[in-house]
Scaffold this motif. Structure first.
Motif, PDB file in Angstrom:
ATOM      1  N   GLY A 169       0.803  -1.209   0.000  1.00  0.00           N
ATOM      2  CA  GLY A 169       0.000   0.000   0.000  1.00  0.00           C
ATOM      3  C   GLY A 169       0.843   1.270   0.000  1.00  0.00           C
ATOM      4  N   ILE A 170       0.291   2.313  -0.549  1.00  0.00           N
ATOM      5  CA  ILE A 170       1.016   3.582  -0.670  1.00  0.00           C
ATOM      6  C   ILE A 170       1.359   4.158   0.704  1.00  0.00           C
ATOM      7  CG2 ILE A 170       0.892   5.939  -1.521  1.00  0.00           C
ATOM      8  CD1 ILE A 170       1.150   3.817  -3.714  1.00  0.00           C
ATOM      9  N   ARG A 171       0.423   4.164   1.619  1.00  0.00           N
ATOM     10  CA  ARG A 171       0.676   4.738   2.943  1.00  0.00           C
ATOM     11  C   ARG A 171       1.804   3.998   3.654  1.00  0.00           C
ATOM     12  NH1 ARG A 171      -1.690   9.707   2.709  1.00  0.00           N
ATOM     13  NH2 ARG A 171      -3.475   9.480   1.317  1.00  0.00           N
ATOM     14  N   LEU A 172       1.846   2.696   3.484  1.00  0.00           N
ATOM     15  CA  LEU A 172       2.908   1.908   4.108  1.00  0.00           C
ATOM     16  C   LEU A 172       4.262   2.217   3.488  1.00  0.00           C
ATOM     17  CD1 LEU A 172       1.064  -1.519   4.468  1.00  0.00           C
ATOM     18  CD2 LEU A 172       1.589   0.135   6.263  1.00  0.00           C
ATOM     19  N   ARG A 173       4.270   2.458   2.183  1.00  0.00           N
ATOM     20  CA  ARG A 173       5.535   2.821   1.517  1.00  0.00           C
ATOM     21  C   ARG A 173       6.020   4.190   2.005  1.00  0.00           C
ATOM     22  NH1 ARG A 173       4.417   1.815  -4.832  1.00  0.00           N
ATOM     23  NH2 ARG A 173       2.616   0.466  -4.491  1.00  0.00           N
ATOM     24  N   LEU A 174       5.089   5.125   2.151  1.00  0.00           N
ATOM     25  CA  LEU A 174       5.457   6.450   2.649  1.00  0.00           C
ATOM     26  C   LEU A 174       6.036   6.359   4.067  1.00  0.00           C
ATOM     27  CD1 LEU A 174       2.362   8.491   1.413  1.00  0.00           C
ATOM     28  CD2 LEU A 174       4.722   8.786   0.632  1.00  0.00           C
ATOM     29  N   LYS A 175       5.438   5.529   4.890  1.00  0.00           N
ATOM     30  CA  LYS A 175       5.927   5.343   6.251  1.00  0.00           C
ATOM     31  C   LYS A 175       7.346   4.774   6.237  1.00  0.00           C
ATOM     32  CE  LYS A 175       4.838   3.004  10.605  1.00  0.00           C
ATOM     33  NZ  LYS A 175       3.879   2.089  11.301  1.00  0.00           N
ATOM     34  N   ALA A 176       7.580   3.789   5.363  1.00  0.00           N
ATOM     35  CA  ALA A 176       8.912   3.189   5.261  1.00  0.00           C
ATOM     36  C   ALA A 176       9.930   4.210   4.775  1.00  0.00           C
ATOM     37  CB  ALA A 176       8.865   1.986   4.323  1.00  0.00           C
ATOM     38  N   LEU A 177       9.550   5.007   3.786  1.00  0.00           N
ATOM     39  CA  LEU A 177      10.453   6.022   3.246  1.00  0.00           C
ATOM     40  C   LEU A 177      10.831   7.033   4.320  1.00  0.00           C
ATOM     41  CD1 LEU A 177      11.834   6.916   0.610  1.00  0.00           C
ATOM     42  CD2 LEU A 177       9.840   8.340   0.150  1.00  0.00           C
ATOM     43  N   LYS A 178       9.880   7.406   5.142  1.00  0.00           N
ATOM     44  CA  LYS A 178      10.146   8.357   6.234  1.00  0.00           C
ATOM     45  C   LYS A 178      11.138   7.762   7.237  1.00  0.00           C
ATOM     46  CE  LYS A 178       9.023  12.208   8.570  1.00  0.00           C
ATOM     47  NZ  LYS A 178       9.729  12.058   9.846  1.00  0.00           N
ATOM     48  N   GLN A 179      10.979   6.502   7.554  1.00  0.00           N
ATOM     49  CA  GLN A 179      11.892   5.842   8.484  1.00  0.00           C
ATOM     50  C   GLN A 179      13.319   5.820   7.939  1.00  0.00           C
ATOM     51  OE1 GLN A 179       8.882   2.326   9.358  1.00  0.00           O
ATOM     52  NE2 GLN A 179      10.626   2.189  10.732  1.00  0.00           N
ATOM     53  N   ILE A 180      13.444   5.539   6.662  1.00  0.00           N
ATOM     54  CA  ILE A 180      14.761   5.478   6.033  1.00  0.00           C
ATOM     55  C   ILE A 180      15.406   6.867   6.035  1.00  0.00           C
ATOM     56  CG2 ILE A 180      15.983   4.990   3.876  1.00  0.00           C
ATOM     57  CD1 ILE A 180      13.656   2.968   3.297  1.00  0.00           C
ATOM     58  N   HIS A 181      14.624   7.870   5.668  1.00  0.00           N
ATOM     59  CA  HIS A 181      15.117   9.247   5.643  1.00  0.00           C
ATOM     60  C   HIS A 181      15.531   9.704   7.038  1.00  0.00           C
ATOM     61  CE1 HIS A 181      14.762  13.697   5.383  1.00  0.00           C
ATOM     62  NE2 HIS A 181      15.275  13.502   4.180  1.00  0.00           N
ATOM     63  N   ASP A 182      14.736   9.373   8.036  1.00  0.00           N
ATOM     64  CA  ASP A 182      15.032   9.773   9.407  1.00  0.00           C
ATOM     65  C   ASP A 182      16.282   9.086   9.942  1.00  0.00           C
ATOM     66  OD1 ASP A 182      12.849  11.413   9.363  1.00  0.00           O
ATOM     67  OD2 ASP A 182      11.587  10.162  10.643  1.00  0.00           O
ATOM     68  N   ALA A 183      16.643   7.954   9.340  1.00  0.00           N
ATOM     69  CA  ALA A 183      17.857   7.238   9.748  1.00  0.00           C
ATOM     70  C   ALA A 183      19.111   7.831   9.110  1.00  0.00           C
ATOM     71  CB  ALA A 183      17.743   5.760   9.393  1.00  0.00           C
ATOM     72  N   GLY A 184      18.927   8.862   8.295  1.00  0.00           N
ATOM     73  CA  GLY A 184      20.065   9.531   7.676  1.00  0.00           C
ATOM     74  C   GLY A 184      20.480   8.982   6.334  1.00  0.00           C
ATOM     75  N   LEU A 205       5.077  14.128   0.604  1.00  0.00           N
ATOM     76  CA  LEU A 205       6.481  13.751   0.489  1.00  0.00           C
ATOM     77  C   LEU A 205       7.421  14.712   1.201  1.00  0.00           C
ATOM     78  CD1 LEU A 205       6.471  12.746  -3.293  1.00  0.00           C
ATOM     79  CD2 LEU A 205       6.330  11.217  -1.314  1.00  0.00           C
ATOM     80  N   GLU A 206       6.886  15.804   1.681  1.00  0.00           N
ATOM     81  CA  GLU A 206       7.734  16.801   2.335  1.00  0.00           C
ATOM     82  C   GLU A 206       8.369  16.229   3.598  1.00  0.00           C
ATOM     83  OE1 GLU A 206       5.241  20.182   2.962  1.00  0.00           O
ATOM     84  OE2 GLU A 206       5.400  20.884   0.883  1.00  0.00           O
ATOM     85  N   GLY A 207       9.669  16.480   3.749  1.00  0.00           N
ATOM     86  CA  GLY A 207      10.372  16.038   4.939  1.00  0.00           C
ATOM     87  C   GLY A 207      10.796  14.596   4.941  1.00  0.00           C
ATOM     88  N   MET A 208      10.655  13.911   3.808  1.00  0.00           N
ATOM     89  CA  MET A 208      11.063  12.509   3.770  1.00  0.00           C
ATOM     90  C   MET A 208      11.875  12.137   2.529  1.00  0.00           C
ATOM     91  SD  MET A 208       7.559  10.391   2.852  1.00  0.00           S
ATOM     92  CE  MET A 208       6.625  11.037   4.235  1.00  0.00           C
TER      93      MET A 208
END
Length: 279
Positions: A169-184, A205-208
């Protein structure tokens, strides 16, 4: 969806980059053959790897059981040439197939990359299992440049169900992308191919993301839209009254729209800007 899975030993795992990837990437790496996500628009359906199969795309998957071993041997040999090694993983499958949870082929490759890193690795996926390997990506980032590119072709779940019903699902992909971005880890949202989306898509997509990548069925299927036509994409768009989104200039329109929300250097378009020179 039932899928026939086979373990195979592959002769090589790194393939010299040609065609779409030849503007910066030196090699592609496909841990699997076939793809359980079976997206209806996937150009690989029109490539020899599928054309000569008796089973439909999405019904079969080959696990390259010796992938990590091959990678180690091949990169050691390549390093002797003292040339850059820029890897795109993956060009004809998704490196995070559902079976990866058990098979751990992609994870094994990443572990080997930490010991024998390329100069640059781009991971192209829509698989949520990439979060499992986040600690490996953080370690690898200390050894080489890394970019995680998550395919998010729309922000509409109803549209995803039409074109990619078996994909996460799209929302789940966005959540994963945010986690990866937040990990640097440098991240990219791959709007590939462009599918109908809401006006709010850029804001999600802002901030991720560090980059937005825009690709379409007309300019990104490797044959200027001919493969997409053979796959019946114009008819599928028409069937769901979405034909206004199936235009040869849709990439320019989407680029202009996303530039309202992101700096110009963050928004990239297929194909000439495919290789990210800066993260």
């Amino acid at each position: 969806m039932d899928i026939i899975i086979n373990k195979i030993t592959s002769r090589k795992i790194l393939t010299e980059a040609k065609g779409y990837l030849d503007i910066g990437f030196t090699h592609s790496l496909n841990p699997y053959s076939g793809c359980a996500f079976a997206c209806k628009y996937c150009y690989v359906r029109e490539m020899p790897i599928q054309k000569f199969k008796e089973m439909p795309w999405g019904d079969w998957l080959d696990i390259k059981s010796n992938a990590a071993e091959n990678y180690r041997k091949e990169i050691i040999k390549l390093r002797k040439k003292e040339a850059p090694i820029n890897i795109f993983m993956a060009s004809a499958t998704d490196p995070y197939q559902p079976i990866e949870r058990k098979a751990r082929i992609t994870r094994g490759i990443l572990e080997e990359m930490i010991e024998n890193p390329p100069d640059f690795l781009q991971i192209q996926t829509r698989g949520l299992l990439i979060i499992r390997d986040l600690e490996l990506l953080v370690k690898l980032k200390e050894k080489c440049r890394v970019l995680v590119s998550m395919t998010i072709e729309t922000d509409r779940e109803d549209i995803k169900r039409i074109f990619a019903p078996y994909a996460p699902g799209i929302r789940l992909r966005l959540k994963a992308l945010k986690q990866i971005h937040d990990a640097g880890i440098p991240t990219q949202a791959s709007i590939s191919p462009v599918l109908p989306f809401t006006p709010e898509f850029p804001k999600l997509l802002e901030g991720m993301v560090d980059h937005i990548w825009i690709d379409t069925l007309s300019i990104g299927d490797g044959s200027m839209g001919k493969r997409s036509e053979r796959l019946g994409m114009p008819d599928l768009f028409d069937e769901h009254e979405l034909s206004e989104w199936y235009r040869s200039d849709i990439h320019a329109r989407v680029e202009k729209y996303f530039q309202k929300y992101f700096p110009r250097d963050m928004v990239r378009v297929s194909k000439q800007e495919a290789f990210p020179h800066k993260n």
